[in-house]
Design an enzyme around this catalytic site. Structure first.
Site, PDB file in Angstrom:
ATOM      1  N   TYR A  37       0.824  -1.223   0.000  1.00 15.14           N
ATOM      2  CA  TYR A  37       0.000   0.000   0.000  1.00 15.14           C
ATOM      3  C   TYR A  37       0.857   1.273   0.000  1.00 15.14           C
ATOM      4  O   TYR A  37       0.354   2.360  -0.249  1.00 15.14           O
ATOM      5  CB  TYR A  37      -0.950   0.044   1.204  1.00 15.14           C
ATOM      6  CG  TYR A  37      -1.940  -1.103   1.299  1.00 15.14           C
ATOM      7  CD1 TYR A  37      -2.122  -1.995   0.238  1.00 15.14           C
ATOM      8  CD2 TYR A  37      -2.700  -1.312   2.448  1.00 15.14           C
ATOM      9  CE1 TYR A  37      -3.026  -3.061   0.330  1.00 15.14           C
ATOM     10  CE2 TYR A  37      -3.602  -2.368   2.543  1.00 15.14           C
ATOM     11  CZ  TYR A  37      -3.753  -3.234   1.491  1.00 15.14           C
ATOM     12  OH  TYR A  37      -4.642  -4.274   1.589  1.00 15.14           O
ATOM     13  N   ILE A 212     -12.977  -4.655   7.908  1.00 15.66           N
ATOM     14  CA  ILE A 212     -12.018  -3.535   7.887  1.00 15.66           C
ATOM     15  C   ILE A 212     -12.369  -2.518   6.798  1.00 15.66           C
ATOM     16  O   ILE A 212     -11.623  -2.352   5.828  1.00 15.66           O
ATOM     17  CB  ILE A 212     -10.573  -4.078   7.703  1.00 15.66           C
ATOM     18  CG1 ILE A 212     -10.507  -5.130   6.572  1.00 15.66           C
ATOM     19  CG2 ILE A 212     -10.050  -4.676   8.996  1.00 15.66           C
ATOM     20  CD1 ILE A 212      -9.076  -5.579   6.237  1.00 15.66           C
ATOM     21  N   SER A 215     -12.402   4.263   4.307  1.00 20.09           N
ATOM     22  CA  SER A 215     -12.986   5.467   3.718  1.00 20.09           C
ATOM     23  C   SER A 215     -11.997   6.613   3.861  1.00 20.09           C
ATOM     24  O   SER A 215     -11.207   6.649   4.800  1.00 20.09           O
ATOM     25  CB  SER A 215     -14.309   5.838   4.394  1.00 20.09           C
ATOM     26  OG  SER A 215     -14.802   7.025   3.795  1.00 20.09           O
ATOM     27  N   ARG A 220     -18.066   9.098   6.812  1.00 15.50           N
ATOM     28  CA  ARG A 220     -18.146   7.643   6.604  1.00 15.50           C
ATOM     29  C   ARG A 220     -17.238   6.904   7.581  1.00 15.50           C
ATOM     30  O   ARG A 220     -17.587   5.824   8.059  1.00 15.50           O
ATOM     31  CB  ARG A 220     -17.751   7.292   5.173  1.00 15.50           C
ATOM     32  CG  ARG A 220     -18.806   7.714   4.169  1.00 15.50           C
ATOM     33  CD  ARG A 220     -18.305   7.429   2.779  1.00 15.50           C
ATOM     34  NE  ARG A 220     -19.355   7.580   1.791  1.00 15.50           N
ATOM     35  CZ  ARG A 220     -19.149   7.422   0.490  1.00 15.50           C
ATOM     36  NH1 ARG A 220     -17.948   7.117   0.033  1.00 15.50           N
ATOM     37  NH2 ARG A 220     -20.138   7.569  -0.358  1.00 15.50           N
TER      38      ARG A 220
HETATM   39  N1  NAP Z   1      -5.731  -8.673   1.650  1.00 12.25           N
HETATM   40  C1  NAP Z   1      -6.095  -8.167   0.486  1.00 12.25           C
HETATM   41  O1  NAP Z   1      -5.754  -8.662  -0.597  1.00 12.25           O
HETATM   42  C2  NAP Z   1      -6.972  -6.952   0.484  1.00 12.25           C
HETATM   43  C3  NAP Z   1      -7.608  -6.558  -0.710  1.00 12.25           C
HETATM   44  C4  NAP Z   1      -8.434  -5.444  -0.668  1.00 12.25           C
HETATM   45  C5  NAP Z   1      -8.603  -4.749   0.515  1.00 12.25           C
HETATM   46  N2  NAP Z   1      -7.936  -5.124   1.657  1.00 12.25           N
HETATM   47  C6  NAP Z   1      -8.076  -4.363   2.928  1.00 12.25           C
HETATM   48  O2  NAP Z   1      -9.448  -4.198   3.210  1.00 12.25           O
HETATM   49  C7  NAP Z   1      -9.753  -2.807   3.314  1.00 12.25           C
HETATM   50  C8  NAP Z   1     -11.171  -2.537   2.855  1.00 12.25           C
HETATM   51  O3  NAP Z   1     -11.364  -2.929   1.534  1.00 12.25           O
HETATM   52  P1  NAP Z   1     -11.464  -1.866   0.309  1.00 12.25           P
HETATM   53  O4  NAP Z   1     -10.734  -0.630   0.652  1.00 12.25           O
HETATM   54  O5  NAP Z   1     -11.048  -2.643  -0.905  1.00 12.25           O
HETATM   55  O6  NAP Z   1     -13.000  -1.646   0.156  1.00 12.25           O
HETATM   56  P2  NAP Z   1     -14.240  -1.199   1.104  1.00 12.25           P
HETATM   57  O7  NAP Z   1     -13.786  -0.866   2.469  1.00 12.25           O
HETATM   58  O8  NAP Z   1     -15.279  -2.241   0.913  1.00 12.25           O
HETATM   59  O9  NAP Z   1     -14.774   0.033   0.331  1.00 12.25           O
HETATM   60  C9  NAP Z   1     -14.104   1.187   0.184  1.00 12.25           C
HETATM   61  C10 NAP Z   1     -14.926   2.026  -0.798  1.00 12.25           C
HETATM   62  O10 NAP Z   1     -16.254   2.225  -0.283  1.00 12.25           O
HETATM   63  C11 NAP Z   1     -16.470   3.616  -0.049  1.00 12.25           C
HETATM   64  N3  NAP Z   1     -17.150   3.717   1.257  1.00 12.25           N
HETATM   65  C12 NAP Z   1     -16.603   3.631   2.490  1.00 12.25           C
HETATM   66  N4  NAP Z   1     -17.541   3.765   3.437  1.00 12.25           N
HETATM   67  C13 NAP Z   1     -18.726   3.950   2.806  1.00 12.25           C
HETATM   68  C14 NAP Z   1     -20.041   4.153   3.263  1.00 12.25           C
HETATM   69  N5  NAP Z   1     -20.333   4.195   4.558  1.00 12.25           N
HETATM   70  N6  NAP Z   1     -21.023   4.290   2.323  1.00 12.25           N
HETATM   71  C15 NAP Z   1     -20.729   4.226   1.020  1.00 12.25           C
HETATM   72  N7  NAP Z   1     -19.491   4.048   0.516  1.00 12.25           N
HETATM   73  C16 NAP Z   1     -18.476   3.904   1.409  1.00 12.25           C
HETATM   74  C17 NAP Z   1     -15.101   4.264  -0.065  1.00 12.25           C
HETATM   75  O11 NAP Z   1     -15.129   5.538  -0.648  1.00 12.25           O
HETATM   76  P3  NAP Z   1     -14.601   6.848   0.155  1.00 12.25           P
HETATM   77  O12 NAP Z   1     -13.158   6.616   0.488  1.00 12.25           O
HETATM   78  O13 NAP Z   1     -14.847   7.926  -0.841  1.00 12.25           O
HETATM   79  O14 NAP Z   1     -15.492   6.930   1.369  1.00 12.25           O
HETATM   80  C18 NAP Z   1     -14.291   3.334  -0.975  1.00 12.25           C
HETATM   81  O15 NAP Z   1     -14.479   3.691  -2.334  1.00 12.25           O
HETATM   82  C19 NAP Z   1      -8.674  -2.160   2.428  1.00 12.25           C
HETATM   83  O16 NAP Z   1      -8.588  -0.780   2.633  1.00 12.25           O
HETATM   84  C20 NAP Z   1      -7.479  -2.960   2.830  1.00 12.25           C
HETATM   85  O17 NAP Z   1      -6.995  -2.527   4.095  1.00 12.25           O
HETATM   86  C21 NAP Z   1      -7.152  -6.228   1.663  1.00 12.25           C
END
Ligand code: NAP
Length: 246
Positions: A37, A212, A215, A220
Site C-alpha cells: 500500500y 475492515i 474510507s 463515513r
Molecule cells: N488482503 C487483500 O488482498 C486486500 C484486498 C483489498 C482490501 N484489503 C483491505 O481491506 C480494506 C477494505 O477494503 P477496500 O478498501 O477494498 O474496500 P471497502 O472498504 O469495501 O470500500 C471502500 C470504498 O467504499 C467507499 N465507502 C466507504 N464507506 C462507505 C459508506 N459508509 N457508504 C458508502 N461508501 C463507502 C469508499 O469511498 P470513500 O473513500 O470515498 O469513502 C471506498 O471507495 C482495504 O482498505 C485494505 O486494508 C485487503
C-alpha cells in the site's frame, strides 16, 4: 483483534495520515496496511501522534509473496516505517505461486513470530486447500485468513471450514462490491434507522467476522464504526446470507 478495523488500501500520503488520525478519533483501534500500500509511514505517524498507548492498538501489515527469502528484511522495514517494535498481525498478502515458496515463507513467518517481531501471523487470499498444505508442512495453522467477503460472497461452508481449523476469517472490501441500493439492505436499514453500509458491516459482526472498511471521508469513517447501537435479527441475517445465492 478488534472486530472492526480501518482499511487503508489506496490511502496515500496525507490522505493516509488524516484518514487514520480521524479513525483514531472515531474509536478505531485496529489498522490494516500492507507493504504494497506504500503508506506504512503515514499510518505509523498517525498512530504515534494520537498519543494512544501502543498496547491499545492492533496493527496488521502484509508481505508480498514475491518477497520470499527476504522476510526478515521486509518485516524490519515495515516496523521501521510504522515506528513500532512489533506488529500484532503479519500476513502473507496472497499465496506464492509455487507450493514450495509458500511453505518456505510460512516457516519464516513462524520464525519471526517466535522472535517477537509479530504477535501473530496469518495469510490472505488463501483457499482452504492452500492452508491445509501449510498446516501439513509446518504443523501450525495461520491465526487469520483475510479474504474478500461481502453479502454476495457469503459462503457458509468456507466460514465453517475456517472455524473447524481454528482460523479467524477476516473480511476485506465489505462495501466496494456491494450494491448498497439492494432492496434487502435498504429495507433492513430503514427498520433500524441506519444506512445500508452499516447493515453490511453489522452483518459481519453478527457472524463474528472481523471487518475492515476503508474510507477517506470523515463522516463515513465515523459511521462505519457506529455499529454497536443496533443489532440484526436472525431473520435479517438469514436474508442477507441468501444474497450469496442470488
Ligand atoms: N488482503 C487483500 O488482498 C486486500 C484486498 C483489498 C482490501 N484489503 C483491505 O481491506 C480494506 C477494505 O477494503 P477496500 O478498501 O477494498 O474496500 P471497502 O472498504 O469495501 O470500500 C471502500 C470504498 O467504499 C467507499 N465507502 C466507504 N464507506 C462507505 C459508506 N459508509 N457508504 C458508502 N461508501 C463507502 C469508499 O469511498 P470513500 O473513500 O470515498 O469513502 C471506498 O471507495 C482495504 O482498505 C485494505 O486494508 C485487503
Amino acid at each position: 483483534m478488534p472486530i472492526v478495523g480501518f482499511g487503508t488500501w489506496k490511502l496515500r500520503g496525507h490522505q493516509a495520515y488524516s484518514g487514520c488520525y480521524q479513525a483514531l478519533k472515531a474509536g478505531y483501534r485496529h489498522f490494516d496496511t500492507a507493504t504494497m500500500y506504500g503508506n506504512e509511514a503515514e499510518v505509523g505517524q498517525a498512530l504515534r501522534d494520537s498519543g494512544i498507548d501502543r498496547s491499545e492498538l492492533f496493527v496488521t501489515t502484509k508481505i508480498r509473496p514475491s518477497d520470499v527469502g527476504r522476510e526478515r528484511a521486509v518485516l524490519t522495514s515495515s516496523l521501521r516505517l510504522l515506528g513500532t517494535d512489533y506488529v500484532d498481525l503479519w500476513l502473507v498478502h496472497w499465496p506464492p505461486r509455487r507450493d514450495e515458496a509458500s511453505r518456505q515463507m510460512w516457516a519464516e513467518l513462524l520464525r519471526l513470530k517466535a522472535d517477537g517481531l509479530a504477535r501473530d501471523v496469518g495469510v490472505s487470499n488463501y483457499s482452504l486447500g492452500d492452508i491445509d498444505d501449510l498446516i501439513e508442512d509446518s504443523g501450525t495453522a495461520p491465526a487469520v485468513n483475510q479474504v474478500h467477503w461481502n453479502p454476495r460472497r457469503f459462503d457458509a461452508d468456507v466460514l465453517a471450514g475456517h472455524r473447524e481449523r481454528g482460523i479467524e476469517l477476516e473480511g476485506y472490501s465489505p462495501l466496494k462490491d456491494t450494491k448498497l441500493d439492494n432492496r434487502v439492505l435498504v429495507d433492513i436499514a430503514s427498520a433500524h434507522d441506519v444506512t445500508p453500509a452499516q447493515v453490511v458491516l453489522r452483518w459481519h459482526i453478527e457472524h463474528d467476522i472481523t471487518v475492515i472498511p476503508k474510507s477517506s471521508q470523515p463522516d463515513r469513517i465515523w459511521a462505519n464504526i457506529d455499529l454497536f447501537g443496533f443489532s440484526l435479527t436472525q431473520q435479517e441475517v438469514n436474508r442477507i446470507d441468501e444474497m450469496g445465492d442470488a
